[in-house]
Motif scaffolding. Structure first.
Motif, PDB file in Angstrom:
ATOM      1  N   LYS A  93      15.730  74.781-102.245  1.00  0.00           N
ATOM      2  CA  LYS A  93      15.553  73.401-102.715  1.00  0.00           C
ATOM      3  C   LYS A  93      16.742  72.934-103.547  1.00  0.00           C
ATOM      4  CE  LYS A  93      10.537  73.509-102.627  1.00  0.00           C
ATOM      5  NZ  LYS A  93       9.317  73.601-103.408  1.00  0.00           N
ATOM      6  N   SER A  94      17.444  73.877-104.182  1.00  0.00           N
ATOM      7  CA  SER A  94      18.569  73.506-105.044  1.00  0.00           C
ATOM      8  C   SER A  94      19.867  73.287-104.258  1.00  0.00           C
ATOM      9  CB  SER A  94      18.803  74.580-106.111  1.00  0.00           C
ATOM     10  OG  SER A  94      19.349  75.746-105.526  1.00  0.00           O
ATOM     11  N   VAL A  95      19.925  73.770-103.017  1.00  0.00           N
ATOM     12  CA  VAL A  95      21.125  73.640-102.196  1.00  0.00           C
ATOM     13  C   VAL A  95      20.921  72.478-101.231  1.00  0.00           C
ATOM     14  CG1 VAL A  95      22.579  74.826-100.500  1.00  0.00           C
ATOM     15  CG2 VAL A  95      21.555  76.106-102.372  1.00  0.00           C
ATOM     16  N   PRO A  96      21.925  71.609-101.087  1.00  0.00           N
ATOM     17  CA  PRO A  96      21.779  70.480-100.156  1.00  0.00           C
ATOM     18  C   PRO A  96      21.517  70.971 -98.728  1.00  0.00           C
ATOM     19  CG  PRO A  96      23.831  70.313-101.409  1.00  0.00           C
ATOM     20  CD  PRO A  96      23.211  71.617-101.755  1.00  0.00           C
ATOM     21  N   ALA A  97      20.721  70.228 -97.990  1.00  0.00           N
ATOM     22  CA  ALA A  97      20.349  70.623 -96.631  1.00  0.00           C
ATOM     23  C   ALA A  97      21.564  70.742 -95.716  1.00  0.00           C
ATOM     24  CB  ALA A  97      19.348  69.630 -96.057  1.00  0.00           C
ATOM     25  N   ASP A  98      22.585  69.937 -95.947  1.00  0.00           N
ATOM     26  CA  ASP A  98      23.760  69.999 -95.071  1.00  0.00           C
ATOM     27  C   ASP A  98      24.643  71.219 -95.358  1.00  0.00           C
ATOM     28  OD1 ASP A  98      24.707  69.083 -97.495  1.00  0.00           O
ATOM     29  OD2 ASP A  98      26.019  67.550 -96.628  1.00  0.00           O
ATOM     30  N   ALA A  99      24.280  72.043 -96.337  1.00  0.00           N
ATOM     31  CA  ALA A  99      25.015  73.278 -96.611  1.00  0.00           C
ATOM     32  C   ALA A  99      24.647  74.371 -95.612  1.00  0.00           C
ATOM     33  CB  ALA A  99      24.750  73.768 -98.029  1.00  0.00           C
ATOM     34  N   PHE A 100      23.667  74.090 -94.772  1.00  0.00           N
ATOM     35  CA  PHE A 100      23.214  75.064 -93.784  1.00  0.00           C
ATOM     36  C   PHE A 100      23.519  74.566 -92.377  1.00  0.00           C
ATOM     37  CE2 PHE A 100      20.555  75.716 -97.499  1.00  0.00           C
ATOM     38  CZ  PHE A 100      20.695  77.075 -97.695  1.00  0.00           C
ATOM     39  N   ALA A 101      24.102  75.445 -91.570  1.00  0.00           N
ATOM     40  CA  ALA A 101      24.374  75.103 -90.181  1.00  0.00           C
ATOM     41  C   ALA A 101      23.065  75.093 -89.393  1.00  0.00           C
ATOM     42  CB  ALA A 101      25.358  76.093 -89.575  1.00  0.00           C
ATOM     43  N   GLU A 102      22.181  76.010 -89.687  1.00  0.00           N
ATOM     44  CA  GLU A 102      20.863  76.076 -89.065  1.00  0.00           C
ATOM     45  C   GLU A 102      19.859  76.460 -90.140  1.00  0.00           C
ATOM     46  OE1 GLU A 102      20.153  78.242 -85.441  1.00  0.00           O
ATOM     47  OE2 GLU A 102      22.278  78.116 -84.937  1.00  0.00           O
ATOM     48  N   ASN A 103      18.694  75.879 -90.067  1.00  0.00           N
ATOM     49  CA  ASN A 103      17.627  76.218 -91.003  1.00  0.00           C
ATOM     50  C   ASN A 103      16.316  75.929 -90.295  1.00  0.00           C
ATOM     51  OD1 ASN A 103      15.822  76.615 -93.041  1.00  0.00           O
ATOM     52  ND2 ASN A 103      16.850  75.302 -94.519  1.00  0.00           N
ATOM     53  N   ASN A 104      15.632  76.977 -89.873  1.00  0.00           N
ATOM     54  CA  ASN A 104      14.374  76.775 -89.143  1.00  0.00           C
ATOM     55  C   ASN A 104      13.146  77.175 -89.964  1.00  0.00           C
ATOM     56  OD1 ASN A 104      14.261  79.541 -89.062  1.00  0.00           O
ATOM     57  ND2 ASN A 104      14.419  79.721 -86.850  1.00  0.00           N
ATOM     58  N   GLY A 105      13.310  77.419 -91.240  1.00  0.00           N
ATOM     59  CA  GLY A 105      12.181  77.814 -92.083  1.00  0.00           C
ATOM     60  C   GLY A 105      12.033  79.311 -92.227  1.00  0.00           C
ATOM     61  N   GLU A 106      12.309  80.044 -91.172  1.00  0.00           N
ATOM     62  CA  GLU A 106      12.236  81.498 -91.228  1.00  0.00           C
ATOM     63  C   GLU A 106      13.565  82.098 -91.661  1.00  0.00           C
ATOM     64  OE1 GLU A 106       9.572  83.619 -90.693  1.00  0.00           O
ATOM     65  OE2 GLU A 106       8.385  81.792 -90.717  1.00  0.00           O
ATOM     66  N   ALA A 108      18.089  80.937 -92.292  1.00  0.00           N
ATOM     67  CA  ALA A 108      19.075  79.864 -92.377  1.00  0.00           C
ATOM     68  C   ALA A 108      20.474  80.464 -92.340  1.00  0.00           C
ATOM     69  CB  ALA A 108      18.885  79.070 -93.665  1.00  0.00           C
ATOM     70  N   ILE A 109      21.418  79.690 -91.803  1.00  0.00           N
ATOM     71  CA  ILE A 109      22.815  80.110 -91.785  1.00  0.00           C
ATOM     72  C   ILE A 109      23.560  79.221 -92.774  1.00  0.00           C
ATOM     73  CG2 ILE A 109      24.919  80.321 -90.422  1.00  0.00           C
ATOM     74  CD1 ILE A 109      23.121  80.719 -87.964  1.00  0.00           C
ATOM     75  N   TYR A 110      24.106  79.840 -93.785  1.00  0.00           N
ATOM     76  CA  TYR A 110      24.829  79.134 -94.847  1.00  0.00           C
ATOM     77  C   TYR A 110      26.217  78.781 -94.324  1.00  0.00           C
ATOM     78  CZ  TYR A 110      26.187  78.226 -99.723  1.00  0.00           C
ATOM     79  OH  TYR A 110      26.608  77.654-100.886  1.00  0.00           O
ATOM     80  N   ARG A 111      26.530  77.473 -94.278  1.00  0.00           N
ATOM     81  CA  ARG A 111      27.765  76.978 -93.673  1.00  0.00           C
ATOM     82  C   ARG A 111      29.032  77.628 -94.258  1.00  0.00           C
ATOM     83  NH1 ARG A 111      27.953  72.947 -90.365  1.00  0.00           N
ATOM     84  NH2 ARG A 111      26.042  71.985 -91.109  1.00  0.00           N
ATOM     85  N   PRO A 112      29.167  77.777 -95.584  1.00  0.00           N
ATOM     86  CA  PRO A 112      30.381  78.421 -96.108  1.00  0.00           C
ATOM     87  C   PRO A 112      30.595  79.842 -95.575  1.00  0.00           C
ATOM     88  CG  PRO A 112      29.281  77.257 -97.857  1.00  0.00           C
ATOM     89  CD  PRO A 112      28.361  77.219 -96.665  1.00  0.00           C
ATOM     90  N   ASP A 113      29.530  80.544 -95.249  1.00  0.00           N
ATOM     91  CA  ASP A 113      29.686  81.891 -94.687  1.00  0.00           C
ATOM     92  C   ASP A 113      30.292  81.855 -93.287  1.00  0.00           C
ATOM     93  OD1 ASP A 113      28.762  83.105 -96.943  1.00  0.00           O
ATOM     94  OD2 ASP A 113      26.720  83.370 -96.215  1.00  0.00           O
ATOM     95  N   LEU A 114      30.059  80.777 -92.551  1.00  0.00           N
ATOM     96  CA  LEU A 114      30.640  80.657 -91.218  1.00  0.00           C
ATOM     97  C   LEU A 114      32.152  80.462 -91.281  1.00  0.00           C
ATOM     98  CD1 LEU A 114      28.030  78.365 -89.427  1.00  0.00           C
ATOM     99  CD2 LEU A 114      28.417  80.801 -89.062  1.00  0.00           C
TER     100      LEU A 114
END
Length: 132
Positions: A93-106, A108-114
């Motif tokens: 909840k503290s990280v903006p949703a656009d910080a994740f390339a994919e997030n399906n609830g189960e 998530a892929i954190y965009r900076p890690d990519l």
């Protein structure tokens, strides 16, 4: 007369023991139901932890006086999973949703890690070769 008192005392003790044992004896069906509830709790822990939490909570509610080791294990799992889940949800909840390339609830892929580049490393140590 002395034998009669002794026999009466022995009979009373035997009746009391049988009465207590009868009150504490569970039927086979009750034992099987208790075991099934516990196994439905622990068998889901690795692959379906959210379902395991629900199953463990139900087991603890139905059989709070079961073997202490089993109830403590189930209670610790519920407690630890709940604490971890609350921390993860607070972070998400503290990280903006656009910080994740994919997030399906189960997961998530954190965009900076990519965007990270993993260096190519080759090391040879005696008999073993390590490549990354």
């Amino acid at each position: 007369m002395k034998n009669h008192k002794l026999l009466t005392l022995f009979g009373l003790i035997l009746c009391a023991a049988v009465s207590v044992a009868a009150q504490q004896t569970e039927t086979v069906a009750e034992i099987e139901a208790k075991h099934a509830a516990y196994f439905s709790c622990i068998n889901k822990m690795e692959k379906e932890p959210r379902q395991a939490v629900r199953n463990c909570a139900e087991y603890l509610k139905k059989y709070p006086n079961d073997d202490r080791r089993l109830t403590e294990f189930a209670a610790n799992f519920v407690k630890n999973f709940t604490i971890a889940d609350e921390k993860i949800n607070a972070y998400l909840k503290s990280v903006p949703a656009d910080a994740f390339a994919e997030n399906n609830g189960e997961w998530a892929i954190y965009r900076p890690d990519l965007e990270r580049v993993i260096p190519i490393v080759t090391e040879k140590n005696d008999q073993y070769k390590v490549e990354i």
